[in-house]
Design a protein around this motif. Structure first.
Motif, mmCIF file in Angstrom:
data_model
loop_
_atom_site.group_PDB
_atom_site.id
_atom_site.type_symbol
_atom_site.label_atom_id
_atom_site.label_comp_id
_atom_site.label_asym_id
_atom_site.label_seq_id
_atom_site.Cartn_x
_atom_site.Cartn_y
_atom_site.Cartn_z
ATOM 1 N N ASP A 90 35.320 25.582 20.630
ATOM 2 C CA ASP A 90 35.997 26.137 21.809
ATOM 3 C C ASP A 90 37.354 26.719 21.417
ATOM 4 O O ASP A 90 37.695 27.846 21.794
ATOM 5 C CB ASP A 90 36.215 25.051 22.866
ATOM 6 C CG ASP A 90 34.927 24.449 23.405
ATOM 7 O OD1 ASP A 90 33.848 25.040 23.169
ATOM 8 O OD2 ASP A 90 35.001 23.392 24.054
ATOM 9 N N GLU A 130 40.230 19.637 29.640
ATOM 10 C CA GLU A 130 39.976 18.555 30.600
ATOM 11 C C GLU A 130 41.134 18.410 31.581
ATOM 12 O O GLU A 130 41.558 17.304 31.927
ATOM 13 C CB GLU A 130 39.669 17.247 29.863
ATOM 14 C CG GLU A 130 38.388 17.338 29.031
ATOM 15 C CD GLU A 130 37.980 16.033 28.371
ATOM 16 O OE1 GLU A 130 38.819 15.096 28.318
ATOM 17 O OE2 GLU A 130 36.830 15.936 27.892
ATOM 18 N N VAL A 174 35.470 17.473 34.951
ATOM 19 C CA VAL A 174 36.038 18.425 33.983
ATOM 20 C C VAL A 174 35.868 17.955 32.536
ATOM 21 O O VAL A 174 36.437 18.553 31.625
ATOM 22 C CB VAL A 174 37.533 18.685 34.270
ATOM 23 C CG1 VAL A 174 37.715 19.278 35.652
ATOM 24 C CG2 VAL A 174 38.368 17.406 34.111
ATOM 25 N N GLN A 217 35.469 20.386 29.603
ATOM 26 C CA GLN A 217 35.753 21.729 30.110
ATOM 27 C C GLN A 217 37.161 22.201 29.751
ATOM 28 O O GLN A 217 38.032 21.405 29.395
ATOM 29 C CB GLN A 217 35.602 21.766 31.636
ATOM 30 C CG GLN A 217 34.194 21.577 32.138
ATOM 31 C CD GLN A 217 34.077 21.815 33.635
ATOM 32 O OE1 GLN A 217 35.058 21.947 34.350
ATOM 33 N NE2 GLN A 217 32.851 21.873 34.116
ATOM 34 N N TRP A 218 37.340 23.508 29.858
ATOM 35 C CA TRP A 218 38.654 24.131 29.702
ATOM 36 C C TRP A 218 39.015 24.863 30.985
ATOM 37 O O TRP A 218 38.203 25.619 31.520
ATOM 38 C CB TRP A 218 38.654 25.126 28.542
ATOM 39 C CG TRP A 218 38.572 24.503 27.186
ATOM 40 C CD1 TRP A 218 37.433 24.093 26.547
ATOM 41 C CD2 TRP A 218 39.664 24.210 26.305
ATOM 42 N NE1 TRP A 218 37.750 23.568 25.316
ATOM 43 C CE2 TRP A 218 39.113 23.636 25.134
ATOM 44 C CE3 TRP A 218 41.049 24.403 26.383
ATOM 45 C CZ2 TRP A 218 39.894 23.231 24.057
ATOM 46 C CZ3 TRP A 218 41.821 24.006 25.313
ATOM 47 C CH2 TRP A 218 41.257 23.421 24.163
ATOM 48 N N THR A 219 40.231 24.637 31.461
ATOM 49 C CA THR A 219 40.754 25.414 32.580
ATOM 50 C C THR A 219 41.464 26.635 32.030
ATOM 51 O O THR A 219 42.307 26.524 31.145
ATOM 52 C CB THR A 219 41.756 24.602 33.423
ATOM 53 O OG1 THR A 219 41.068 23.523 34.056
ATOM 54 C CG2 THR A 219 42.394 25.466 34.499
ATOM 55 N N SER A 249 38.046 25.996 36.085
ATOM 56 C CA SER A 249 37.623 25.109 34.996
ATOM 57 C C SER A 249 36.128 25.259 34.746
ATOM 58 O O SER A 249 35.322 25.193 35.678
ATOM 59 C CB SER A 249 37.951 23.652 35.355
ATOM 60 O OG SER A 249 37.550 22.773 34.315
ATOM 61 N N SER A 250 35.760 25.487 33.471
ATOM 62 C CA SER A 250 34.351 25.622 33.095
ATOM 63 C C SER A 250 34.183 25.228 31.628
ATOM 64 O O SER A 250 35.159 24.995 30.912
ATOM 65 C CB SER A 250 33.853 27.057 33.294
ATOM 66 O OG SER A 250 33.723 27.378 34.663
ATOM 67 N N THR A 251 32.939 25.201 31.199
ATOM 68 C CA THR A 251 32.590 24.813 29.832
ATOM 69 C C THR A 251 32.374 26.053 28.956
ATOM 70 O O THR A 251 31.696 26.998 29.368
ATOM 71 C CB THR A 251 31.290 23.981 29.829
ATOM 72 O OG1 THR A 251 31.472 22.835 30.666
ATOM 73 C CG2 THR A 251 30.932 23.533 28.419
ATOM 74 N N TRP A 307 32.622 31.950 28.105
ATOM 75 C CA TRP A 307 33.114 31.049 29.157
ATOM 76 C C TRP A 307 33.000 31.799 30.466
ATOM 77 O O TRP A 307 33.427 32.964 30.562
ATOM 78 C CB TRP A 307 34.575 30.685 28.857
ATOM 79 C CG TRP A 307 35.265 29.776 29.829
ATOM 80 C CD1 TRP A 307 35.372 28.418 29.763
ATOM 81 C CD2 TRP A 307 36.018 30.169 30.996
ATOM 82 N NE1 TRP A 307 36.142 27.939 30.799
ATOM 83 C CE2 TRP A 307 36.541 28.995 31.577
ATOM 84 C CE3 TRP A 307 36.295 31.396 31.601
ATOM 85 C CZ2 TRP A 307 37.317 29.004 32.731
ATOM 86 C CZ3 TRP A 307 37.062 31.415 32.751
ATOM 87 C CH2 TRP A 307 37.567 30.233 33.300
ATOM 88 N N ASN A 350 33.329 31.639 34.913
ATOM 89 C CA ASN A 350 33.914 30.891 36.020
ATOM 90 C C ASN A 350 34.073 31.794 37.243
ATOM 91 O O ASN A 350 34.140 33.016 37.122
ATOM 92 C CB ASN A 350 35.281 30.325 35.608
ATOM 93 C CG ASN A 350 35.875 29.408 36.666
ATOM 94 O OD1 ASN A 350 36.751 29.802 37.411
ATOM 95 N ND2 ASN A 350 35.386 28.188 36.724
#
Length: 300
Positions: free
Chosen positions: A28, A106, A129, A132-134, A149-151, A161, A163
């Motif tokens: 990531d 997270e 979360v 996940q990354w926001t 926020s998604s993976t 990514w 969202n």
């Protein structure tokens, strides 16, 4: 009584799981940081469908094809937070501070755009979360724009990514459209062999005071970032070296406001001037007390 073999199996499984989690996180981070550097960018937007009450008088937005040279500067790099500042290079003498994107791992604190100049604070569940990354996107004056926020997904040779988040009108429409007030953005950031793409499928919404949405139109956005040699963006690098202290003060002030974990309501203008206009006029050595004072005037 639990046998030693079962305990050992559980320990091995946990170790493998933690190892996989750390490997995934490093993937990531590699994808996120690969968006830094010097890019030739092509911005493309076109309205695809419209649903107005009066189709005879409705005028869709013009199709846009624009290009630019952009330097994406890494300004913060920690295991759980990566911050990148975009700079538009119009000419060696003219650099425009563009949007900023922060990536938080997270993260549980989110500001969701409501309408007008208001954002609602939301506390996300830790379990929701996990992994996940926001992405937090900020306007040119470092005020909030949209967050989600998604993976990050790494599969079949693809790294992306995706969202959905509500946002204010884009700058390209702010002075031309007043028939909608929320842009629901479906964002995809995909890393490519030549750079990265920012793909969008957006809804133009009319949101009333009760929070009810009416769909006015939809649009497609496709921004292509093609990596070029960093030497082409030397002007942006120099500008940031001269101005980064000023903008760190601005970011730090905004962070104190975000850390209140309360809804945020801003003034669109003060004394008939927008916040970005006042901040862009400041000299690089302006004291933090002065930038704090300016921003405070815009917070209701």
């Amino acid at each position: 009584m639990i046998s030693k073999s079962l305990l050992m199996s559980a320990a091995v499984a946990l170790t493998c799981s933690l190892g996989f989690s750390q490997d995934k996180k490093q993937q990531d981070i590699k994808s996120i940081k690969s968006m830094c550097g010097c890019y030739e960018v092509k911005f493309n937007f076109t309205e695809t469908f419209s649903y107005p009450k009066d189709s005879l008088t409705y005028k869709p937005s013009e199709t846009k094809h624009e290009s630019a040279l952009e330097w994406v500067q890494l300004i913060e790099d920690t295991p759980n937070k990566i911050v990148m500042q975009h700079l538009l290079i119009v000419s060696p003498e003219m650099i425009i501070k563009h949007w900023r994107q922060d990536w938080l791992y997270e993260n549980t604190d989110l500001y969701s755009f409501d309408k007008g100049t208001s954002w609602k604070y939301k506390k996300l569940d830790k379990k929701a979360v996990k992994g996940q990354w926001t992405q937090k996107v900020y306007q040119v004056d470092d005020s909030p724009r949209y967050e989600g926020s998604s993976t990050w997904v790494h599969v079949d040779g693809k790294d992306y990514w995706a969202n959905v988040a509500d946002a204010p009108l884009p700058r390209r429409e702010q002075t031309k459209r007043n028939d909608y007030n929320v842009l629901k953005r479906r964002n995809i950031h995909e890393i490519t062999a030549t750079g990265w793409n920012h793909e969008q499928d957006n809804d133009k919404l009319v949101r009333d005071d009760a929070g009810k949405d009416v769909l006015l139109a939809q649009e497609k956005g496709f921004d292509v970032y093609t990596k070029v040699d960093d030497s082409k963006c030397v002007a942006g690098q120099k500008w940031w070296a001269e101005n980064n202290a000023l903008w760190k003060n601005v970011r730090d002030k905004w962070q104190t406001l975000f850390d209140r974990h309360k809804d945020l309501n801003l003034e669109a203008k003060v004394d008939r001037k927008a916040l970005y206009s006042l901040l862009f006029d400041l000299k690089p050595d302006t004291a933090k007390a002065e930038t704090d004072k300016i921003i405070d005037k815009f917070v209701k």
